[in-house]
Write a protein that holds these residues in place. Structure first.
Motif, PDB file in Angstrom:
ATOM      1  N   ALA A   1      -7.023   9.852  -4.255  1.00  0.00           N
ATOM      2  CA  ALA A   1      -5.615   9.466  -3.143  1.00  0.00           C
ATOM      3  C   ALA A   1      -5.814  10.071  -1.965  1.00  0.00           C
ATOM      4  O   ALA A   1      -5.773   9.796  -0.839  1.00  0.00           O
ATOM      5  CB  ALA A   1      -4.361   9.380  -4.054  1.00  0.00           C
TER       6      ALA A   1
ATOM      7  N   TYR B   1       0.171  12.353   3.143  1.00  0.00           N
ATOM      8  CA  TYR B   1       0.630  12.186   4.179  1.00  0.00           C
ATOM      9  C   TYR B   1       1.343  13.001   5.466  1.00  0.00           C
ATOM     10  O   TYR B   1       1.693  13.080   6.086  1.00  0.00           O
ATOM     11  CB  TYR B   1       1.823  11.363   3.577  1.00  0.00           C
TER      12      TYR B   1
ATOM     13  N   VAL C   1      -6.853   7.192   6.512  1.00  0.00           N
ATOM     14  CA  VAL C   1      -6.017   6.555   7.056  1.00  0.00           C
ATOM     15  C   VAL C   1      -5.034   6.586   8.437  1.00  0.00           C
ATOM     16  O   VAL C   1      -4.897   6.272   8.974  1.00  0.00           O
ATOM     17  CB  VAL C   1      -5.278   5.456   5.646  1.00  0.00           C
ATOM     18  N   PHE C   2      -4.343   7.508   7.814  1.00  0.00           N
ATOM     19  CA  PHE C   2      -3.737   8.430   8.808  1.00  0.00           C
ATOM     20  C   PHE C   2      -4.682   9.047  10.274  1.00  0.00           C
ATOM     21  O   PHE C   2      -3.810   8.740  10.601  1.00  0.00           O
ATOM     22  CB  PHE C   2      -2.384  10.137   8.391  1.00  0.00           C
TER      23      PHE C   2
ATOM     24  N   ILE D   1      -1.356  10.683  -1.917  1.00  0.00           N
ATOM     25  CA  ILE D   1      -0.934   9.834  -0.545  1.00  0.00           C
ATOM     26  C   ILE D   1       0.241  10.550  -0.282  1.00  0.00           C
ATOM     27  O   ILE D   1       0.152  11.186   1.188  1.00  0.00           O
ATOM     28  CB  ILE D   1      -0.406   8.844  -1.374  1.00  0.00           C
TER      29      ILE D   1
ATOM     30  N   SER E   1      -0.158  13.011   8.915  1.00  0.00           N
ATOM     31  CA  SER E   1       1.038  12.663   9.934  1.00  0.00           C
ATOM     32  C   SER E   1       2.326  13.004   9.973  1.00  0.00           C
ATOM     33  O   SER E   1       2.221  12.925  11.803  1.00  0.00           O
ATOM     34  CB  SER E   1       1.716  11.096   8.291  1.00  0.00           C
TER      35      SER E   1
ATOM     36  N   SER F   1      -7.805   1.094   0.701  1.00  0.00           N
ATOM     37  CA  SER F   1      -7.180   2.500   0.022  1.00  0.00           C
ATOM     38  C   SER F   1      -6.383   2.812  -0.675  1.00  0.00           C
ATOM     39  O   SER F   1      -6.200   3.613  -1.748  1.00  0.00           O
ATOM     40  CB  SER F   1      -6.623   3.140   1.408  1.00  0.00           C
ATOM     41  N   LEU F   2      -5.718   1.290  -0.444  1.00  0.00           N
ATOM     42  CA  LEU F   2      -4.488   1.668  -2.184  1.00  0.00           C
ATOM     43  C   LEU F   2      -5.115   1.271  -3.676  1.00  0.00           C
ATOM     44  O   LEU F   2      -4.777   1.880  -3.951  1.00  0.00           O
ATOM     45  CB  LEU F   2      -3.248   0.482  -1.893  1.00  0.00           C
TER      46      LEU F   2
ATOM     47  N   PHE G   1      -6.242   8.466   2.484  1.00  0.00           N
ATOM     48  CA  PHE G   1      -5.411   8.350   3.151  1.00  0.00           C
ATOM     49  C   PHE G   1      -5.756   9.348   3.865  1.00  0.00           C
ATOM     50  O   PHE G   1      -4.862   8.828   5.528  1.00  0.00           O
ATOM     51  CB  PHE G   1      -3.772   8.434   1.851  1.00  0.00           C
ATOM     52  N   ARG G   2      -5.853  10.794   3.489  1.00  0.00           N
ATOM     53  CA  ARG G   2      -6.265  11.592   4.992  1.00  0.00           C
ATOM     54  C   ARG G   2      -7.162  10.445   5.981  1.00  0.00           C
ATOM     55  O   ARG G   2      -6.753  10.920   7.367  1.00  0.00           O
ATOM     56  CB  ARG G   2      -7.492  12.602   4.488  1.00  0.00           C
TER      57      ARG G   2
ATOM     58  N   LEU H   1      -5.854  -0.424   4.677  1.00  0.00           N
ATOM     59  CA  LEU H   1      -4.893   0.252   4.304  1.00  0.00           C
ATOM     60  C   LEU H   1      -5.063  -0.073   2.560  1.00  0.00           C
ATOM     61  O   LEU H   1      -4.475   0.148   1.552  1.00  0.00           O
ATOM     62  CB  LEU H   1      -3.354  -0.290   4.562  1.00  0.00           C
TER      63      LEU H   1
END
Lengths: 637, 101
Positions: free
Chosen positions: A444, A530, A451-452, A526, A534, A403-404, A448-449, A400
């Motif tokens: 971004a 999400y 990550v989620f 992001i 998510s 990614s950020l 985050f795709r 995370l």
């Protein structure tokens, strides 16, 4: 600082390679972990010496340490000297290479445990690190090219590390061949520069370019040739297709070679020869355009990939494009006279290399995270992951952060260097700035795709059942946590000032509209990820249908692989050039050889009629022969 | 008319030519062998004649050597002819074409 110490930085990993290949592997193969320790010890020592070199350089006048050079080759009157350059750029690169390499080697202790090629792996990793350090330190184009090919070779060996897998063997060959196309241009450029100036020395070439002695079309073509080498190595459009396939190699290899160091060598090369590039408006514009286009082009493909490592690979290509864009944008300003030459050159290098520096840490961390996830689930397909947050809290946390950081969120490392590039692009060429801004949004989103899909929701895989998921061992987690710390703080280090660029204040960076614009775009990316992956407010499936043509275009990678294979390789090479050469070989080369043989046989078939087997005929012939000889004697004597 | 060296040499040349003709033109292997003997003896006559008129003894010594060699050669040659007659039932030299292509 004695020059021997600088040479030691370079030679220690080579030494480790020699020890592993010629002593440990033949004689101590039953204790493969020794090779890991040797590698870590040598690279750790290199890191300590590199830190020493950095401290020395920062104290030195003009940020350059004087180093002796040595005669390498003398061919007639031509003497080629080699030596090392220790300046700010080299010192920063030394730190990047040795620190990432050390952490990746530590991680590999866990990741590669039990692999049959454990010693071979560490031998190649040592060889790679040594070659990369040589590439960074070389003060001479020919010497640099030697190590440039050395890292290419190690990349080939390590992509094809699991050579029994056909995909890995193919990917290794592909990587080698495609980078070779770029390297050909690089070599021609080196020879062109040598033919025109009589020197391979980088410092001299820079002076000649700045003084205007070297200029015109020679300089432009040489710069474009060098850039073609950088395009191949740094996987820029149109030679980017090898990097996603290179993910067939072990994940730590991807983290070290195909994220942090070797692929950044192209950016380093442009930075090292920045005065040469900035002296030609056409060359530097090419750099900027290729960089800007690659940044957005690779990001679009990253949006739709389902293999976590491939997303990261496209992300790497895109970020490398960013660095090229940063260098190109500043270089264009210098070439147009918008920036003073001296300060502009330093600024360009600072902008590009600062992003390279930060990128090395967060991108290698992302790859190590992907490796850690693979360690637990046995797959790289994000559709078969999910819910790993609970089972792998450390991996999740570090991934995370990275990614950020890559998304450019204040105050993580990625923010600072990305701001630098965006600001320079805005000042120099707004069109490049818009390309970069769209890329910020896409970066971004795709990160985050991942990550989620990987860490959020419920576990979707069947491989080992959710109770079988486990956090990776400590030996893998410690390097990841260290890299996570670096991924946060590396942007706070005064690397940019050190290289001669602008400094930035911690909160002052948030005062400008540019920073807010990019933060808002990254936040939107992001948020969109999400919403889709998510909360599922938007269905990924219906979006895919709505944008079907684009989705197909991206997921098929613009059909470039097919274009290269079907058109260039099969149509032009195999059916065209190779067929012509084959015909030439068959009919001309073989024709001459076979013709001589057949002529000899035919002549023999005729002449053998004379051999009647009749002794008396032979006797008669001898008699006539004697008569002829005697007659000759009488006539000519 | 005194008999001089040239008469011996002419006789020797005639005999040699007869021998050569026989060796090259006759079909019967035995005749060929005999022709070779004639050629050897032609040489002997020349040797002895040179020895007699030139006052060297060497020519006569050589003539004796040649006679010995000729006797041995005739024995070996006849043995070969008998051997080849046994296998091929002929002594016609034109039928001896085993070495032909």
């Amino acid at each position: 600082m004695p020059p021997e110490v600088v040479l030691a930085i370079l030679l220690l990993p080579f030494f480790s390679f020699v020890i592993i290949s010629f002593i440990l592997r033949p004689f101590f193969n039953h204790r493969p972990q020794l090779s890991g320790y040797v590698t870590i010890a040598s690279i750790g020592a290199s890191l300590l010496l590199s830190i020493w070199a950095l401290i020395e350089v920062s104290g030195a006048e003009g940020h350059v340490l004087p180093m002796p050079d040595y005669e390498w080759l003398a061919i007639g009157d031509t003497v080629i000297r080699i030596g090392v350059t220790v300046d700010a750029l080299a010192a920063v690169m030394l730190i990047v290479v040795t620190s990432v390499s050390l952490l990746v080697q530590l991680y590999s202790q866990g990741y590669m445990r039990g692999d049959g090629g454990y010693a071979r792996y560490f031998a190649f990793m040592s060889l790679f690190t040594g070659s990369m350090l040589g590439l960074v330190l070389a003060d001479n184009l020919l010497f640099l090219y030697l190590f440039w090919e050395g890292v290419g070779l190690c990349s080939y060996l390590l992509i094809g590390f699991w050579f029994h897998k056909p995909e890995a063997a193919r990917a290794a060959t592909k990587a080698f061949l495609i980078t070779r196309i770029g390297d050909f241009g690089f070599l021609v450029a080196i020879l062109l520069l040598y033919a025109k100036t009589g020197t391979f020395d980088i410092g001299e070439l820079q002076h000649l370019a700045l003084a205007g002695v070297l200029g015109g079309s020679v300089l432009t073509w040489a710069a474009i040739g060098i850039f073609s080498g950088a395009v191949g190595k740094s996987a820029q459009f149109p030679l980017h297709t090898w990097l996603p396939d290179a993910m067939e190699g072990p994940t730590p290899v991807s983290a070290l070679i195909h994220a942090a160091t070797m692929v950044a060598a192209g950016v380093y090369l442009v930075a090292r020869l920045f005065p040469v590039f900035a002296s030609s408006a056409m060359a530097i514009t090419t750099v900027a355009i290729i960089g800007g286009f690659t940044a957005i082009f690779a990001a679009t493909m990253g949006l739709v990939m389902n293999d976590i490592k491939r997303v990261l690979a496209y992300s790497t290509i895109s970020q490398l494009g960013y660095m090229m864009l940063g260098l190109g944008a500043v270089g264009m300003a210098v070439a147009n006279g918008a920036l003073p030459v001296e300060a502009g050159l330093a600024l360009g290098v600072a902008v590009g290399i600062f992003h390279l520096f930060n990128h090395a840490f967060f991108k290698s961390l992302l790859f190590l995270g992907a490796g850690s996830v693979n360690h637990a689930t046995g797959t790289f397909d994000i559709r078969e992951m999910g819910g790993l947050r609970k089972a792998m809290p450390w991996t999740y946390f570090t991934f995370l952060i990275a990614s950020l950081s890559i998304a450019g969120i204040w105050p993580l490392a990625g923010f600072w260097s990305k701001e630098g590039i965006l600001a320079q692009a805005w000042e120099s060429t707004p069109i490049l700035f818009y390309l970069a801004m769209i890329t910020v949004f896409m970066t971004a989103f795709y990160m985050f795709r991942v990550v989620f899909l990987t860490f959020g929701g419920e576990y979707r895989g069947q491989a080992q059942g959710s109770h079988g998921l486990h956090e990776s061992p400590l030996v893998m987690l410690v390097p990841m946590v260290l890299l996570a710390i670096l991924a946060v703080v590396s942007g706070w280090l005064p690397i940019s000032e050190f290289l001669g660029g602008e400094s930035h204040s911690f909160f002052g960076a948030l005062s400008g509209p540019l920073a807010w614009a990019s933060l808002v775009l990254a936040g939107l990316g992001i948020l969109l990820a999400y919403a889709i992956y998510s909360k599922k407010w938007l269905s990924a499936e219906s979006l895919r249908r709505a944008f079907a043509p684009l989705y197909t275009l991206f997921s098929r990678k613009y059909w470039l692989d097919e274009l290269y294979e079907r058109f260039f390789v099969i149509r032009l090479l195999v059916n065209g050039l190779f067929a012509a050469l084959h015909w030439f070989d068959d009919h001309i080369i073989d024709g001459v050889v076979n013709g001589i043989a057949e002529g000899t046989v035919a002549a023999g078939r005729v002449i053998r009629r004379a051999e009647t087997g009749q002794l008396q005929a032979y006797g008669l012939a001898i008699f006539i022969g004697i008569l002829v000889i005697v007659a000759c004697l009488f006539i000519f004597s | 008319m005194a008999v001089g060296l040239e008469h011996f040499l002419i006789l020797s040349a005639i005999l040699f030519a007869i021998g050569l003709y026989g060796a090259l033109a006759k079909r019967n292997a035995v005749v060929i062998l005999m022709s070779i003997e004639i050629m050897l003896n032609a040489v002997n006559i020349a040797m002895v004649a040179f020895s007699r008129y030139g006052h060297f003894i060497t020519g006569q010594v050589f003539a004796i050597f040649i006679m010995v060699v000729a006797a041995a050669e005739a024995a070996v040659g006849l043995a070969l002819i008998i051997a080849i007659y046994r296998s091929r039932e002929t002594v016609d030299a034109e039928k001896f074409d085993l070495m032909k292509w």
